[in-house]
Scaffold this motif. Structure first.
Motif, PDB file in Angstrom:
ATOM      1  N   GLU A 198    -107.562  -5.968  26.375  1.00  0.00           N
ATOM      2  CA  GLU A 198    -108.726  -5.090  26.502  1.00  0.00           C
ATOM      3  C   GLU A 198    -109.163  -4.600  25.134  1.00  0.00           C
ATOM      4  O   GLU A 198    -110.346  -4.482  24.858  1.00  0.00           O
ATOM      5  CB  GLU A 198    -108.378  -3.911  27.405  1.00  0.00           C
ATOM      6  N   TYR A 199    -108.175  -4.294  24.275  1.00  0.00           N
ATOM      7  CA  TYR A 199    -108.480  -3.992  22.882  1.00  0.00           C
ATOM      8  C   TYR A 199    -108.464  -5.314  22.134  1.00  0.00           C
ATOM      9  O   TYR A 199    -107.548  -6.116  22.315  1.00  0.00           O
ATOM     10  CB  TYR A 199    -107.435  -3.028  22.299  1.00  0.00           C
ATOM     11  N   PRO A 200    -109.401  -5.588  21.320  1.00  0.00           N
ATOM     12  CA  PRO A 200    -109.481  -6.915  20.677  1.00  0.00           C
ATOM     13  C   PRO A 200    -108.160  -7.281  19.989  1.00  0.00           C
ATOM     14  O   PRO A 200    -107.634  -6.498  19.190  1.00  0.00           O
ATOM     15  CB  PRO A 200    -110.613  -6.762  19.677  1.00  0.00           C
ATOM     16  N   THR A 201    -107.635  -8.444  20.284  1.00  0.00           N
ATOM     17  CA  THR A 201    -106.328  -8.870  19.784  1.00  0.00           C
ATOM     18  C   THR A 201    -106.339  -8.987  18.271  1.00  0.00           C
ATOM     19  O   THR A 201    -105.395  -8.555  17.590  1.00  0.00           O
ATOM     20  CB  THR A 201    -105.940 -10.207  20.414  1.00  0.00           C
ATOM     21  N   GLU A 202    -107.400  -9.584  17.770  1.00  0.00           N
ATOM     22  CA  GLU A 202    -107.471  -9.765  16.321  1.00  0.00           C
ATOM     23  C   GLU A 202    -107.497  -8.425  15.604  1.00  0.00           C
ATOM     24  O   GLU A 202    -106.877  -8.257  14.544  1.00  0.00           O
ATOM     25  CB  GLU A 202    -108.716 -10.580  15.956  1.00  0.00           C
ATOM     26  N   GLU A 203    -108.197  -7.461  16.164  1.00  0.00           N
ATOM     27  CA  GLU A 203    -108.268  -6.149  15.549  1.00  0.00           C
ATOM     28  C   GLU A 203    -106.884  -5.472  15.619  1.00  0.00           C
ATOM     29  O   GLU A 203    -106.472  -4.776  14.687  1.00  0.00           O
ATOM     30  CB  GLU A 203    -109.327  -5.285  16.253  1.00  0.00           C
ATOM     31  N   GLY A 204    -106.193  -5.692  16.758  1.00  0.00           N
ATOM     32  CA  GLY A 204    -104.847  -5.122  16.886  1.00  0.00           C
ATOM     33  C   GLY A 204    -103.902  -5.726  15.846  1.00  0.00           C
ATOM     34  O   GLY A 204    -103.095  -5.014  15.217  1.00  0.00           O
ATOM     35  N   ARG A 205    -103.954  -7.023  15.671  1.00  0.00           N
ATOM     36  CA  ARG A 205    -103.121  -7.682  14.666  1.00  0.00           C
ATOM     37  C   ARG A 205    -103.460  -7.167  13.260  1.00  0.00           C
ATOM     38  O   ARG A 205    -102.571  -6.954  12.433  1.00  0.00           O
ATOM     39  CB  ARG A 205    -103.321  -9.196  14.719  1.00  0.00           C
ATOM     40  N   TRP A 206    -104.801  -6.985  13.040  1.00  0.00           N
ATOM     41  CA  TRP A 206    -105.202  -6.481  11.721  1.00  0.00           C
ATOM     42  C   TRP A 206    -104.612  -5.106  11.472  1.00  0.00           C
ATOM     43  O   TRP A 206    -104.102  -4.805  10.384  1.00  0.00           O
ATOM     44  CB  TRP A 206    -106.716  -6.427  11.634  1.00  0.00           C
ATOM     45  N   LEU A 207    -104.656  -4.258  12.486  1.00  0.00           N
ATOM     46  CA  LEU A 207    -104.089  -2.916  12.341  1.00  0.00           C
ATOM     47  C   LEU A 207    -102.581  -2.977  12.083  1.00  0.00           C
ATOM     48  O   LEU A 207    -102.042  -2.281  11.194  1.00  0.00           O
ATOM     49  CB  LEU A 207    -104.375  -2.085  13.609  1.00  0.00           C
ATOM     50  N   ALA A 208    -101.887  -3.829  12.840  1.00  0.00           N
ATOM     51  CA  ALA A 208    -100.429  -3.913  12.716  1.00  0.00           C
ATOM     52  C   ALA A 208    -100.026  -4.449  11.344  1.00  0.00           C
ATOM     53  O   ALA A 208     -99.151  -3.888  10.656  1.00  0.00           O
ATOM     54  CB  ALA A 208     -99.866  -4.803  13.828  1.00  0.00           C
ATOM     55  N   THR A 209    -100.669  -5.523  10.914  1.00  0.00           N
ATOM     56  CA  THR A 209    -100.298  -6.150   9.647  1.00  0.00           C
ATOM     57  C   THR A 209    -100.680  -5.300   8.451  1.00  0.00           C
ATOM     58  O   THR A 209     -99.938  -5.181   7.469  1.00  0.00           O
ATOM     59  CB  THR A 209    -100.956  -7.528   9.517  1.00  0.00           C
ATOM     60  N   THR A 210    -101.894  -4.670   8.506  1.00  0.00           N
ATOM     61  CA  THR A 210    -102.307  -3.835   7.379  1.00  0.00           C
ATOM     62  C   THR A 210    -101.444  -2.584   7.279  1.00  0.00           C
ATOM     63  O   THR A 210    -101.095  -2.124   6.168  1.00  0.00           O
ATOM     64  CB  THR A 210    -103.777  -3.433   7.505  1.00  0.00           C
ATOM     65  N   ALA A 211    -101.049  -2.030   8.428  1.00  0.00           N
ATOM     66  CA  ALA A 211    -100.152  -0.853   8.396  1.00  0.00           C
ATOM     67  C   ALA A 211     -98.786  -1.249   7.812  1.00  0.00           C
ATOM     68  O   ALA A 211     -98.191  -0.525   7.011  1.00  0.00           O
ATOM     69  CB  ALA A 211    -100.008  -0.273   9.798  1.00  0.00           C
ATOM     70  N   TRP A 212     -98.260  -2.390   8.214  1.00  0.00           N
ATOM     71  CA  TRP A 212     -96.981  -2.883   7.705  1.00  0.00           C
ATOM     72  C   TRP A 212     -97.066  -3.142   6.209  1.00  0.00           C
ATOM     73  O   TRP A 212     -96.169  -2.762   5.446  1.00  0.00           O
ATOM     74  CB  TRP A 212     -96.596  -4.145   8.477  1.00  0.00           C
ATOM     75  N   ASN A 213     -98.190  -3.790   5.805  1.00  0.00           N
ATOM     76  CA  ASN A 213     -98.334  -4.140   4.396  1.00  0.00           C
ATOM     77  C   ASN A 213     -98.515  -2.903   3.509  1.00  0.00           C
ATOM     78  O   ASN A 213     -98.208  -2.948   2.308  1.00  0.00           O
ATOM     79  CB  ASN A 213     -99.517  -5.082   4.192  1.00  0.00           C
ATOM     80  N   ARG A 214     -99.026  -1.822   4.071  1.00  0.00           N
ATOM     81  CA  ARG A 214     -99.183  -0.602   3.279  1.00  0.00           C
ATOM     82  C   ARG A 214     -97.819  -0.009   2.866  1.00  0.00           C
ATOM     83  O   ARG A 214     -97.782   0.853   1.971  1.00  0.00           O
ATOM     84  CB  ARG A 214     -99.979   0.439   4.074  1.00  0.00           C
ATOM     85  N   ALA A 215     -96.734  -0.476   3.458  1.00  0.00           N
ATOM     86  CA  ALA A 215     -95.407   0.035   3.088  1.00  0.00           C
ATOM     87  C   ALA A 215     -94.873  -0.615   1.813  1.00  0.00           C
ATOM     88  O   ALA A 215     -93.895  -0.153   1.225  1.00  0.00           O
ATOM     89  CB  ALA A 215     -94.432  -0.199   4.237  1.00  0.00           C
ATOM     90  N   VAL A 216     -95.484  -1.677   1.379  1.00  0.00           N
ATOM     91  CA  VAL A 216     -94.968  -2.442   0.236  1.00  0.00           C
ATOM     92  C   VAL A 216     -95.011  -1.606  -1.032  1.00  0.00           C
ATOM     93  O   VAL A 216     -94.016  -1.476  -1.772  1.00  0.00           O
ATOM     94  CB  VAL A 216     -95.795  -3.736   0.057  1.00  0.00           C
ATOM     95  N   VAL A 217     -96.132  -1.020  -1.312  1.00  0.00           N
ATOM     96  CA  VAL A 217     -96.287  -0.268  -2.559  1.00  0.00           C
ATOM     97  C   VAL A 217     -95.369   0.948  -2.597  1.00  0.00           C
ATOM     98  O   VAL A 217     -94.663   1.172  -3.607  1.00  0.00           O
ATOM     99  CB  VAL A 217     -97.776   0.145  -2.741  1.00  0.00           C
ATOM    100  N   PRO A 218     -95.291   1.775  -1.566  1.00  0.00           N
ATOM    101  CA  PRO A 218     -94.372   2.922  -1.616  1.00  0.00           C
ATOM    102  C   PRO A 218     -92.916   2.480  -1.822  1.00  0.00           C
ATOM    103  O   PRO A 218     -92.156   3.132  -2.530  1.00  0.00           O
ATOM    104  CB  PRO A 218     -94.564   3.605  -0.276  1.00  0.00           C
TER     105      PRO A 218
END
Length: 956
Positions: free
Chosen positions: A886-906
């Motif tokens: 119901e929530y766009p899958t691609e958008e969900g993946r984008w949210l999950a991956t971008t949130a995960w990737n934001r942990a790299v720099v810290p």
């Protein structure tokens, strides 16, 4: 002749215009009274004799009255002595001789007036009365005969003067005098002739005063006065014939019978006279009179409809003894008409054709015969009439008038009658014959050639009115044969060519119509020719030629603007819109001259705009005339241009609405440049911005700016600073109108709601973009204005989450980047979308992603990082409870991956806790996205390993 000159003649032979012999010597002297009267009368006669030798043209009016007054005294002195009678006899002859001289003088001068002639007759009458007083004179032979002669001659003179009462009185007196004479004792031929002439003269006078019974009775009485003289028979027969002809002219049944009776009497007298004739001349004269009488008898029978009798009379006349047979020109006419009356057309045609070989037949006779034949035979005789006429052309001189008469007779009433086309065709053949045309050459036939042209023209006009254009064209063409080629007739020839053009237009022979109108234009280049040629070119679908012809029309000396109006109507009827537009545009040019015009300027402009608007591709032309109309209205004033009161308001509103419709049409066709121009004109045409008109003006202002920016994108040409400034002014005016409309009391709530839903977003969006382009010194103020615009829109009832999304997207990207506006608009859009009963999660996903992007790009401290995390967590909360996909899958993946990737720099920076938070957010979101199970297990494994490493590091 004077009396002395004929003294050797027999004194008993009277002569009308000669003086009478001198009487015998006088008797013994009369008494004193007689002498006085005779002396007075002699003085009056001397005056008359003096006048007769000098001024006969000026007889004194009182002379005859004085003589009659003097004679009135003699009856009182009766009986008169013989000497007095002789004296009176002498004076009477002197007066008569003076009258003869006066008569001869008047005849020579031929200039006498009616009054002078009447005075002369009175003097003669006085001479006769004097002789009557002295008629019984001793020593004078046959005094009664002399007296009767005076009265007879005087009566004839009075008859000639039209004084029939006086003539009758004189002749009756003469009759009474000779009635006392024993005819058996009269042997002189002159005296016998006098008796007959008295009766004939009296009969003529009675006929003139319509006493026909007396006239005929006197003729019958005259039969006893013939005395076996051939001349007497001839005179009496002539009088019978004359009365018969007079009766024949009355043209009624009774008169015909009377005429026939009189002519039969004349015929009988001729036959009897021939029996007593002694000389060849007498026989010939009586025979000629007999033939003449027979011809008139034939005419009477023809008038009475006794056609068989006519044929018999003609046969008798023609068989009158070999070569002596009568060949008078009237006989073929009489015979032909009689045969026509018997409906024996072949014999009638033979008689008619026989006239061709008879050179003695006058023109008037055979023309009359042809007319009569055609009238009786009708259409069937038209060809024969033509053939006879053409045959006569070869044998004798025929006048142009005869051709005119024949053409007029054959044509008759023109079109519409039975066999009219057949008759018209015969006339066409007749008038086109070279020999007939040659009759009308020269100045002598100027009147006839005009008449012939008029006959043919009128007949052609009748066919034209009855819409028989083919026959009308032939008639008009032949009429041109009778129009001279002189310079002064060129206008008439041009008129003929013009009407021929109309005829061939009627039968759709456009090439011939064009040929004739071109010739007419050469002869008489006027507006009528120019317009007719325009019509021909229009029908030939030569629109280029028709447009050029409009310019020719304007160059004519007799041009008037009405012809441009007619040209536009003709072009519209032919669906030649370009030609109609050209006509109206030329008509508009005439309004600056100040001359009277056939229509108001605004009507012509409206018609022109309507025509141009019907075909695509004319937007620039329409725009030109719309601007021209606005300019003229500004120059002349609205009332002068549009009209007064409601009429003017309707006209002005029409132009505004038309600009609106054309602007919206151009906008739909993505023709943004003319669209902007048309919409800008809407506000210029509308000065009274109230009601629906105010809403339309407000919309046009906003859409004008939209079209300007659309044109910028379409042409890839940036707006100039002046254009941007102008757009800002338009939007400023629209903003004020929106505020007025929103709070106004003159608008319906539904109208306001519809207007806001249609234009408020465009206004806000356009204003945001225009304010973004204006370079202000205070950038913060500029951005705050943009934010206020968006907030005002978000607070309105017309606000739509999708509109906010578009504003947010625009504000989140250069060159119109504004972080505050973007965040506000996107947040407001997200809130509105989530509040919907059935949210569109694809749009929500777009808003979330763009919000994350805007905040991430512009973050400046840790709080901004927390804000970004909050957005991810909000997305997670949105996804909780949703069905898979119901929530766009691609958008969900984008949210999950971008949130995960934001942990790299810290993590690299040793900020383990921050990194762990981001990895946790990504892990949570991945748990709500279908298809990320493998990624989730990897994430969990990585987190477990990271935790072990951190535990070992802390333990060490």
């Amino acid at each position: 002749m004077r009396i002395a000159e004929i003294c050797s003649q027999d004194p008993r032979q009277p002569n009308l215009d000669s003086p009478t012999p001198t009487p015998p010597p006088p008797s013994p002297a009369p008494d004193h009274k007689h002498e006085l009267l005779l002396s007075h009368i002699e003085s009056l006669i001397k005056r008359t004799e003096t006048i007769s030798t000098s001024t006969a043209n000026s007889l004194p009016e009182g002379l005859s009255a004085d003589l009659r007054q003097a004679l009135a005294h003699f009856p009182q002195l009766l009986p008169l002595p013989n000497s007095v009678k002789l004296q009176i006899w002498k004076l009477s002859h002197r007066l008569w001789n003076a009258c003869v001289d006066i008569s001869n003088s008047l005849t020579i001068r031929s200039s006498s007036s009616a009054s002078v002639t009447e005075h002369h007759a009175k003097l003669r009458h006085a001479a006769a009365d004097m002789l009557c007083l002295a008629k019984e004179v001793d020593g004078v032979p046959s005094p009664e005969i002399k007296c009767a002669s005076f009265y007879q001659k005087t009566g004839v003179i009075w008859h000639d003067l039209g004084k029939f009462d006086l003539a009758s009185a004189c002749l009756e007196t003469a009759t009474e005098i000779v009635a006392k004479i024993d005819l058996s004792r009269v042997s002189d031929s002159g005296e016998r002739k006098l008796f007959l002439e008295i009766n004939l003269a009296r009969s003529r006078t009675a006929w003139q005063v319509s006493d026909r019974n007396l006239a005929v009775m006197l003729l019958n009485r005259a039969k006893s006065l013939l005395f076996g003289a051939p001349d007497h028979y001839k005179s009496l027969a002539n009088q019978y014939l004359s009365f018969g002809k007079s009766a024949l002219s009355a043209n009624d049944g009774n008169a015909f019978s009377e005429a026939l009776k009189l002519m039969n009497e004349a015929l009988d007298l001729c036959e009897k006279g021939s029996g007593v004739a002694r000389t060849r001349e007498q026989v010939s004269q009586l025979r000629e009179l007999k033939v003449k009488a027979l011809r008139f008898i034939s005419a009477v029978h023809l008038q009475k409809g006794e056609f068989e009798s006519v044929i018999k009379c003609v046969k008798v006349l023609r068989e009158g003894g070999g070569e002596r047979g009568d060949h008078h020109a009237s006989l073929p006419v009489l015979a032909m008409k009689a045969w026509l009356g018997l409906r024996r057309y072949e014999e009638a045609e033979k008689e008619l054709r026989g006239m061709v070989t008879n050179k003695g037949v006058p023109e008037s006779v055979w023309v009359s015969a042809i007319e009569a034949y055609f009238e009786a035979a009708g259409t069937a005789g038209a060809e024969t009439a033509k053939a006879v006429f053409l045959g006569l052309l070869g044998r004798c001189h025929v006048s142009a008038n005869a051709a005119v008469r024949l053409a007029h007779r054959v044509i008759g009433d023109g079109a519409g009658g039975e066999g009219s086309k057949v008759r018209a065709q015969v006339v066409l053949e007749l008038v086109s014959d070279e020999r007939v045309v040659a009759l009308f050459s020269g100045q002598t036939a100027a009147k006839e050639i005009g008449t012939m042209h008029a006959i043919l023209w009128n007949c052609a006009s009748e066919y034209f009115r009855s819409k028989d254009y083919k026959m009308a064209a032939e008639m008009f063409e032949k009429s041109l044969l009778y129009v001279p080629h002189e310079i002064d007739r060129r206008i008439l020839r041009a008129k003929g060519f013009r009407v021929l053009c109309l005829c061939y237009l009627g039968v759709s022979e456009l090439d011939r119509a064009h040929e004739y109108i071109t010739e007419a234009e050469k002869l008489d280049p006027n507006i009528a020719c120019a317009f007719l040629k325009f019509k021909v070119l229009l029908l030939m679908n030569d629109q280029t030629g028709a447009i050029n012809q409009i310019l020719t029309m304007r160059s004519c000396l007799d041009f008037t603007p009405e012809f441009l109006c007619l040209a536009s109507h003709e072009a519209i009827a032919s669906r030649a819109l370009q030609v109609a537009a050209s006509s109206l545009s030329n008509l508009l040019d005439c309004y600056t001259s100040g001359n009277p015009m056939p229509a108001t300027e605004v009507v012509v402009l409206r018609s022109l705009v309507t025509i141009l608007s019907q075909e695509p591709g004319n937007e620039q032309e329409v725009l030109k005339y719309m601007k021209w109309g606005h300019s003229r209205a500004s120059k002349l004033g609205n009332e002068c241009f549009y009209g007064k009161d409601e009429v003017g308001k309707r006209e002005q509103n029409w132009f505004a609405v038309t600009c609106w419709n054309l602007g919206t049409r151009c906008g739909k066709a993505k023709e943004y440049q003319p669209c902007a121009e048309f919409l800008r004109l809407v506000s210029q045409f509308c000065e009274n911005t109230s009601g629906d008109q105010a809403i339309m003006v407000c919309k046009s202002l906003i859409l004008t700016v939209s079209a300007m920016m659309g044109s910028e994108i379409q042409t890839q040409t940036p707006l100039s600073n002046s254009d941007i400034k102008q757009a800002a002014e338009l939007l400023d005016r629209a903003g004020k109108m929106l505020a007025t409309i929103s709070v106004g009391t003159g608008f319906d709530a539904d109208e306001i709601r519809d207007m806001e839903s249609q234009v408020l977003f465009m206004y806000t969006f356009n204003a945001y973009q225009i304010h973004g382009r204006i370079m202000l010194d205070d950038q913060a103020t500029h951005q705050q204005q943009q934010l206020d615009l968006v907030k005002a829109f978000a607070a309105s009832k017309a606000c739509n989450p999708r509109d906010l999304l578009q504003i947010g997207l625009t504000a989140s990207e250069p060159p119109l980047l504004n972080r505050e506006v973007a965040v506000f608009a996107l947040n407001q859009s997200l809130s509105s979308l989530l509040s919907l009963p059935s949210p569109d999660y694809s749009e929500i996903a777009v808003v979330v992603r763009r919000l994350i992007g805007v905040v991430s790009f512009h973050k400046e401290d840790y709080d901004d990082d927390e804000a970004v995390q909050g957005m991810y967590k909000q997305a997670y909360r949105i996804m909780v409870g949703l069905k898979e996909g119901e929530y766009p899958t691609e958008e969900g993946r984008w949210l999950a991956t971008t949130a995960w990737n934001r942990a790299v720099v810290p993590l690299k920076l040793g900020r383990v806790e921050v990194g762990k938070k981001w990895m946790g957010v990504g892990l949570e979101i991945a748990g709500k996205v279908a298809g990320m199970e493998e990624y989730r297990s990897y994430m969990e494994e990585f987190i477990s390993g990271l935790v072990k490493k951190l535990h070992l590091r802390n333990a060490g």
